[in-house]
Design a protein around this motif. Sequence first.
Motif, short mmCIF file in Angstrom:
data_model
loop_
_atom_site.label_atom_id
_atom_site.label_comp_id
_atom_site.label_asym_id
_atom_site.label_seq_id
_atom_site.Cartn_x
_atom_site.Cartn_y
_atom_site.Cartn_z
N ALA A 238 0.88 -1.31 -0.16
CA ALA A 238 0.04 0.04 0.00
C ALA A 238 1.00 1.28 -0.03
O ALA A 238 1.57 1.62 0.91
CB ALA A 238 -0.95 0.10 1.39
N CYS A 239 1.02 1.76 -1.11
CA CYS A 239 1.78 2.83 -1.38
C CYS A 239 1.72 3.88 -2.31
O CYS A 239 0.86 3.39 -3.40
CB CYS A 239 3.48 2.49 -1.46
SG CYS A 239 3.74 1.36 -2.82
N SER A 240 2.04 4.80 -2.57
CA SER A 240 1.88 6.04 -3.46
C SER A 240 3.52 6.42 -4.13
O SER A 240 4.12 6.97 -3.37
CB SER A 240 1.39 7.21 -3.07
OG SER A 240 -0.19 6.75 -2.68
N GLU A 241 3.62 6.22 -5.53
CA GLU A 241 4.99 6.78 -6.17
C GLU A 241 4.93 8.22 -5.89
O GLU A 241 4.11 8.93 -6.34
CB GLU A 241 4.97 6.17 -7.44
CG GLU A 241 6.37 6.46 -8.05
CD GLU A 241 6.66 5.79 -9.44
OE1 GLU A 241 7.58 5.99 -9.96
OE2 GLU A 241 5.51 5.22 -9.89
N ILE A 242 6.31 8.72 -5.72
CA ILE A 242 6.49 10.08 -5.67
C ILE A 242 7.11 10.46 -7.12
O ILE A 242 8.01 9.83 -7.62
CB ILE A 242 7.62 10.29 -4.44
CG1 ILE A 242 7.23 9.68 -3.20
CG2 ILE A 242 8.00 11.71 -4.45
CD1 ILE A 242 6.01 10.51 -2.76
#
Length: 249
Positions: A238-242
């Motif tokens: 569960a993550c969001s690319e920067i």
Amino acid sequence: MTVPHLLPRSTATEPFAETDYPEHPYPGTRPDCSFVHLDGVGYPLLPDSTTDSGWRVRTGTRTEPCLDRWLAEHGAEPLRQRRPVLAYGSNACPEKIGWLRRNLSLTGPAVVLRAECDGMAAVWSSGLRPRDGQRPAVLAAASGVTEQHTIWYATAEQRRVLDRCEGRGKRYRLVRLHDSASIALENGRSPERVLAYTAAARGMAPLLVNGSAVRCVDLEQQQALGLSGSPAVSDGLACSEIVGEPLPA
């Protein structure tokens, strides 16, 4: 947020040479303590809630200054101005940090704090490391698993060095982990807005052997090189690319 303390307290009291913890074979070795690295030396860090930083530096003398004071004395940013980056592979190894200094111009004290990480694991990648052909680690979701890793408190300049080291945008992507509460530092606190490098391309995705990822703690480098399988479609995190530069600390 404060979470239950899980890590055993370190007994390290003396500075150590980075060469005491060699980087080969990958992922190298690491001390059983949080530390700050500078000029080939690692200084153990002791959790202390009475200090501004929450940590004291074990200098090997009777003087054990607050980490922020020690950083200021070395012309470096305090802890609150640094961004936490999960280090689950060789970047937790003191000799590897020295390699970053010699080869990628890493400068300034590197603050590396031990941490317990729930629900995620370092697993062997389906690709190999370009500079020496070793099999590197990638991060993957792992329900019910707890592993010991580290959190780099990196300055913006240091994080850009990590970008180059990890091949950001090609081999790895820089992400923000959504559930940083699952990470507990040695002092029992959870860092906020934690960054991590995760697989960016299918060739660096977790390697599936008989349908399952292989945790790095279960197999050493020599055996990992002999693995065969297929790359996972997703790491399950569960993550969001920067995109571009992360927001300041």
